[in-house]
Design an enzyme around this catalytic site. Sequence first.
Site, PDB file in Angstrom:
ATOM      1  N   ASP A 193       1.526  -7.711  18.753  1.00  0.00           N
ATOM      2  CA  ASP A 193       2.671  -7.789  19.577  1.00  0.00           C
ATOM      3  C   ASP A 193       2.737  -6.972  20.646  1.00  0.00           C
ATOM      4  O   ASP A 193       4.000  -6.199  21.016  1.00  0.00           O
ATOM      5  CB  ASP A 193       3.782  -7.433  18.342  1.00  0.00           C
ATOM      6  CG  ASP A 193       3.899  -8.437  17.049  1.00  0.00           C
ATOM      7  OD1 ASP A 193       3.645  -9.786  17.507  1.00  0.00           O
ATOM      8  OD2 ASP A 193       4.128  -8.005  15.908  1.00  0.00           O
ATOM      9  N   GLY A 241       1.436  -4.218  21.636  1.00  0.00           N
ATOM     10  CA  GLY A 241       0.870  -2.918  21.450  1.00  0.00           C
ATOM     11  C   GLY A 241       1.892  -1.823  21.702  1.00  0.00           C
ATOM     12  O   GLY A 241       1.726  -0.845  22.361  1.00  0.00           O
ATOM     13  N   TYR A 289       0.978  -1.232   0.027  1.00  0.00           N
ATOM     14  CA  TYR A 289      -0.047  -0.184  -0.035  1.00  0.00           C
ATOM     15  C   TYR A 289       0.923   1.177  -0.035  1.00  0.00           C
ATOM     16  O   TYR A 289       0.748   2.281  -0.926  1.00  0.00           O
ATOM     17  CB  TYR A 289      -0.909  -0.106   1.195  1.00  0.00           C
ATOM     18  CG  TYR A 289      -1.488   1.117   1.499  1.00  0.00           C
ATOM     19  CD1 TYR A 289      -2.692   1.490   0.677  1.00  0.00           C
ATOM     20  CD2 TYR A 289      -1.206   2.047   2.717  1.00  0.00           C
ATOM     21  CE1 TYR A 289      -3.366   2.728   1.002  1.00  0.00           C
ATOM     22  CE2 TYR A 289      -2.051   3.038   3.110  1.00  0.00           C
ATOM     23  CZ  TYR A 289      -2.952   3.308   2.169  1.00  0.00           C
ATOM     24  OH  TYR A 289      -3.742   4.547   2.585  1.00  0.00           O
TER      25      TYR A 289
HETATM   26  N1  UDP Z   1      -3.492  -2.714  16.455  1.00  0.00           N
HETATM   27  C1  UDP Z   1      -3.713  -3.435  17.530  1.00  0.00           C
HETATM   28  N2  UDP Z   1      -4.993  -4.246  17.637  1.00  0.00           N
HETATM   29  C2  UDP Z   1      -5.914  -4.193  16.650  1.00  0.00           C
HETATM   30  C3  UDP Z   1      -5.475  -3.581  15.680  1.00  0.00           C
HETATM   31  C4  UDP Z   1      -4.387  -2.857  15.213  1.00  0.00           C
HETATM   32  O1  UDP Z   1      -2.891  -3.717  18.299  1.00  0.00           O
HETATM   33  O2  UDP Z   1      -6.890  -4.712  17.069  1.00  0.00           O
HETATM   34  C5  UDP Z   1      -2.023  -2.068  16.053  1.00  0.00           C
HETATM   35  C6  UDP Z   1      -1.593  -2.334  14.763  1.00  0.00           C
HETATM   36  O3  UDP Z   1      -0.505  -3.663  14.814  1.00  0.00           O
HETATM   37  C7  UDP Z   1      -0.909  -1.049  14.675  1.00  0.00           C
HETATM   38  C8  UDP Z   1      -1.654   0.010  15.123  1.00  0.00           C
HETATM   39  O4  UDP Z   1      -2.602  -0.697  16.045  1.00  0.00           O
HETATM   40  O5  UDP Z   1       0.459  -1.285  15.513  1.00  0.00           O
HETATM   41  C9  UDP Z   1      -2.341   0.493  14.421  1.00  0.00           C
HETATM   42  O6  UDP Z   1      -3.213  -0.154  13.427  1.00  0.00           O
HETATM   43  P1  UDP Z   1      -4.306   0.351  12.534  1.00  0.00           P
HETATM   44  O7  UDP Z   1      -4.817  -0.811  11.941  1.00  0.00           O
HETATM   45  O8  UDP Z   1      -5.288   1.451  13.179  1.00  0.00           O
HETATM   46  O9  UDP Z   1      -3.550   1.180  11.125  1.00  0.00           O
HETATM   47  P2  UDP Z   1      -2.008   1.726  10.875  1.00  0.00           P
HETATM   48  O10 UDP Z   1      -2.071   3.028  11.881  1.00  0.00           O
HETATM   49  O11 UDP Z   1      -0.909   0.760  11.107  1.00  0.00           O
HETATM   50  O12 UDP Z   1      -1.965   2.130   9.584  1.00  0.00           O
END
Ligand code: UDP
Length: 346
Positions: free
Chosen positions: A218, A220, A150
């Site tokens: 992982d 968080g 992406y």
């Molecule tokens: N994440 C998480 N739990 C969830 C969804 C996402 O811990 O249920 C984590 C994900 O791995 C990333 C962050 O939250 O580190 C933000 O993910 P998001 O999908 O909102 O989008 P991004 O900011 O990565 O584009």
Amino acid sequence: MKIALFGASGFVGSNLAHHLERQGQHDIRLCDIEDKKLRLRFENRSFDYEPVDISADTDRVDEIVADSDLVFDLAAYVHPAMFISNPLDVVQLNFFDCLGVIRSCVRHKKRLIHFSTSEVYGKTGGSVEPFREDETDLVLGPIRNQRWIYSCAKQLLDRMIFAYGVEHGLNYTLIRPFNFVGPLMDKFSKAWDRDDNPRVFANFMSSLVYDRPMMLVDGGLNRRCFTYIDDAVSALQAVIDHPNETNRQIINVGNPANETTIKGLAEMMAALYIKEFEPSAHPSIESVASQDFYGRGYEDCDRRMPDISKLTAIGWKPKYGLEETLMNSMSYFVNNKTRMVEMLGD
Ligand code: UDP
């Protein structure tokens, strides 16, 4: 001005459209493949919607662009889960289909505001500096980590838009959003579905409402700056109002003061949920390996903080702190759950 929005019924589009319509200064034309989020956002107010599929209705896209003064390209697939489950669709829409809109803007010499992404910056590579639009290196992982497809597709489009500016005089602004949250950010998800996971705010909200564990990928530990959608919309308004200062510029939109780890986000949302919405709730938080949550090919952005000096130079600054951002967003989800689920499913 006549302003056309492609991708008007997404999260950002529906909130921006709602703002522009209420402001009443411009003639806005809302184009998308469907209008569910527009109907939710506008409630009983009417809006000027036209069903347009940018991948198929290319002649119509061209006519609409020709008849506009300003074009917003907001059409995108933005869910990391999808970067892993449907990488080719992600490139098709985010690169090829959007390229059609951009080429129409070049052809008809129309000002374009295109949504890039903060994902373009990739990983920090160990730097602690905020991401700067014109200086920061873009650091992506290897090809087999499909998460980056992406970012890579969006980056190529950013580079092409830049080149269209240089070679064909295209007037554009590239917007780099940093984790916007608010009304209609994704949707509820009753059960966790690896291939169709909403982004973190909506997923945590679903966990709270459906009483399932909030899952920390992982542990968080990665960091994001969550930005309230009203702040984002006022930043877009500032860009509309400053065509000269923002022309041929890439502009970060985000709130660096709202940085938190994902674990911090889960804890704050859980505490707010008990305090403000459901005193008898017992939210649970669990850690999950990224390979299990997203499948193979996931890699995370460790930290994503915007430098926002380009926006502060034109008088914009974010107003909503993290707690208020989450409260407002959670309150919309709680108060509109039935309508959201009816319209968007769960
Ligand atoms: N994440 C998480 N739990 C969830 C969804 C996402 O811990 O249920 C984590 C994900 O791995 C990333 C962050 O939250 O580190 C933000 O993910 P998001 O999908 O909102 O989008 P991004 O900011 O990565 O584009």
